[in-house]
Design a protein around this motif. Structure first.
Motif, mmCIF file in Angstrom:
data_model
loop_
_atom_site.group_PDB
_atom_site.id
_atom_site.type_symbol
_atom_site.label_atom_id
_atom_site.label_comp_id
_atom_site.label_asym_id
_atom_site.label_seq_id
_atom_site.Cartn_x
_atom_site.Cartn_y
_atom_site.Cartn_z
ATOM 1 N N ARG A 1 0.804 -1.094 0.010
ATOM 2 C CA ARG A 1 -0.101 0.037 0.071
ATOM 3 C C ARG A 1 0.619 1.365 -0.052
ATOM 4 N NH1 ARG A 1 -2.542 -3.771 3.296
ATOM 5 N NH2 ARG A 1 -4.649 -4.418 2.522
ATOM 6 N N TYR A 2 0.581 2.219 -0.744
ATOM 7 C CA TYR A 2 1.498 3.451 -0.995
ATOM 8 C C TYR A 2 0.535 4.551 -0.316
ATOM 9 C CZ TYR A 2 3.586 0.824 -4.894
ATOM 10 O OH TYR A 2 4.436 -0.127 -5.564
ATOM 11 N N PRO A 3 1.560 5.461 0.334
ATOM 12 C CA PRO A 3 0.957 6.544 0.613
ATOM 13 C C PRO A 3 0.015 7.592 -0.250
ATOM 14 C CG PRO A 3 3.419 6.435 1.261
ATOM 15 C CD PRO A 3 2.904 5.492 0.310
ATOM 16 N N VAL A 4 -0.756 8.344 0.129
ATOM 17 C CA VAL A 4 -1.699 8.880 -0.810
ATOM 18 C C VAL A 4 -0.898 9.673 -1.690
ATOM 19 C CG1 VAL A 4 -3.634 10.649 -0.968
ATOM 20 C CG2 VAL A 4 -3.864 8.755 0.726
ATOM 21 N N GLY A 5 0.117 10.548 -1.152
ATOM 22 C CA GLY A 5 1.037 11.422 -2.243
ATOM 23 C C GLY A 5 1.587 10.513 -3.068
ATOM 24 N N GLU A 6 2.148 9.339 -2.848
ATOM 25 C CA GLU A 6 2.894 8.631 -3.693
ATOM 26 C C GLU A 6 2.004 8.022 -4.667
ATOM 27 O OE1 GLU A 6 6.174 4.955 -3.721
ATOM 28 O OE2 GLU A 6 5.451 5.926 -1.941
ATOM 29 N N SER A 7 0.724 7.484 -4.449
ATOM 30 C CA SER A 7 -0.205 7.241 -5.327
ATOM 31 C C SER A 7 -0.599 8.226 -6.190
ATOM 32 C CB SER A 7 -1.563 6.891 -4.433
ATOM 33 O OG SER A 7 -1.300 5.828 -3.457
ATOM 34 N N VAL A 8 -0.806 9.429 -5.873
ATOM 35 C CA VAL A 8 -1.120 10.415 -6.912
ATOM 36 C C VAL A 8 0.191 10.699 -7.753
ATOM 37 C CG1 VAL A 8 -1.367 13.173 -7.028
ATOM 38 C CG2 VAL A 8 -2.449 11.709 -5.338
ATOM 39 N N SER A 9 1.391 10.416 -7.440
ATOM 40 C CA SER A 9 2.438 10.929 -8.263
ATOM 41 C C SER A 9 2.604 9.474 -9.344
ATOM 42 C CB SER A 9 3.958 10.774 -7.276
ATOM 43 O OG SER A 9 4.868 10.848 -8.051
ATOM 44 N N LEU A 10 2.071 8.363 -8.913
ATOM 45 C CA LEU A 10 2.232 7.231 -9.594
ATOM 46 C C LEU A 10 1.215 7.393 -10.861
ATOM 47 C CD1 LEU A 10 2.823 4.242 -7.167
ATOM 48 C CD2 LEU A 10 4.369 5.154 -9.030
ATOM 49 N N PHE A 11 0.088 7.846 -10.300
ATOM 50 C CA PHE A 11 -1.216 8.129 -11.150
ATOM 51 C C PHE A 11 -0.626 9.104 -12.111
ATOM 52 C CE2 PHE A 11 -4.838 10.655 -12.686
ATOM 53 C CZ PHE A 11 -5.692 9.611 -13.165
ATOM 54 N N LYS A 12 0.053 10.328 -11.900
ATOM 55 C CA LYS A 12 0.606 11.108 -12.750
ATOM 56 C C LYS A 12 1.606 10.647 -13.559
ATOM 57 C CE LYS A 12 2.894 15.650 -12.796
ATOM 58 N NZ LYS A 12 3.698 16.747 -11.948
ATOM 59 N N GLN A 13 2.344 9.729 -13.387
ATOM 60 C CA GLN A 13 3.356 8.980 -14.015
ATOM 61 C C GLN A 13 2.597 8.171 -15.282
ATOM 62 O OE1 GLN A 13 6.407 6.800 -11.957
ATOM 63 N NE2 GLN A 13 6.727 8.409 -10.355
#
Length: 263
Positions: free
Chosen positions: A196-208
């Motif tokens: 499970r990823y932190p919310v901030g990292e999840s947003v970053s992965l979505f952006k990628q």
């Protein structure tokens, strides 16, 4: 119910939603006639066909924006609340040999095996640099050349920690002209777990992912050209990122023939 000239309808099974705007794709009079609950045009309300270009653009972008935000929400929930299966810094298997053979002479032992690293160990740091993910480990190892000696800190399956030195070998796949991985080789296979990823990292992965999709679309014309050129000339030196049904079949076959060194 109707509010401000808009008819709102909630379905028993909410599988999808849509917006039928008066004046979009038909004249306002016809649209108003079709929807008795929608009031005719007034000074404060006009049909889509009579709006300014800017107002039409805002309306059309509304649906796209909501779709993007909903996709972001699903992405964050998937990565942060549910989690995804992926490689970790815990070692599932330490390869005995450099390559795919199961047995070999001591001189051909894989670096991690020769250094005494055990299955189930977790790599904590390389040359004092903490590695929090498999991607970090790949990046750090890639910064060194075959033959370099590095110090790694590992946590054994019994939770005890120790530091070991190992000399990186050359990857057995380095001679393949299509190989894009690290030249340096440790000889370890990662253990996959749901993470499970932190919310901030999840947003970053979505952006990628969004950025990657956009790049694929931009490169699509050149990929089509390269594929067409390859089919006419047989020139395999021109890299093409497109693959068709025949290529997918060949790729599946190649993957099926690989052994445990696929990782």
């Amino acid at each position: 119910y109707t509010k401000k000239h808009t008819l709102y309808t909630f379905k028993l099974i909410p599988l999808y939603g849509y917006v039928n705007i008066v004046g979009m794709g038909q004249d306002s009079a016809t649209a108003v006639k079709q929807e008795d609950a929608i009031l005719p045009e007034t000074d404060e309300y006009i049909g889509f066909d009579r709006m300014t270009s800017w107002a039409k653009t805002v309306i059309l972008m509304g649906g796209v924006t909501v779709n993007a935000l909903f996709a972001l929400l699903l992405g964050v929930v998937s990565l942060s609340a549910i989690g995804v299966n992926g490689p970790t810094t815990t070692i599932r298997e330490v390869s005995k040999c450099v390559g795919s053979q199961l047995d070999c002479a001591k001189s051909e032992y894989a670096p991690a095996f020769a250094a005494g690293v055990e299955d189930g160990s977790t790599i904590l740091a390389i040359e004092g640099m903490a590695v929090d993910s498999w991607a970090d480990l790949i990046d750090v190892v890639g910064a060194y050349n075959p033959g370099d000696t590095v110090n790694i800190r590992v946590q054994a399956p019994d939770r005890s920690e120790k530091s070991v030195s190992l000399t990186l070998a050359e990857s057995p796949y380095a001679t393949d002209p299509n190989y894009r991985g690290n030249k340096s080789y440790m000889g370890v296979t990662p253990l996959a777990k749901v993470q499970r990823y932190p919310v901030g990292e999840s947003v970053s992965l979505f952006k990628q992912n969004v950025t990657g999709t956009v790049l694929v679309i931009i490169k699509y014309p050149s990929s089509v050209y390269n594929s067409f050129k390859n089919s006419l000339t047989g020139d395999t030196n021109v890299e093409s990122e497109l693959i068709g049904p025949v290529g997918l079949g060949r790729l599946s076959s190649n993957i099926g023939e690989l052994d445990s060194s696929l990782s």
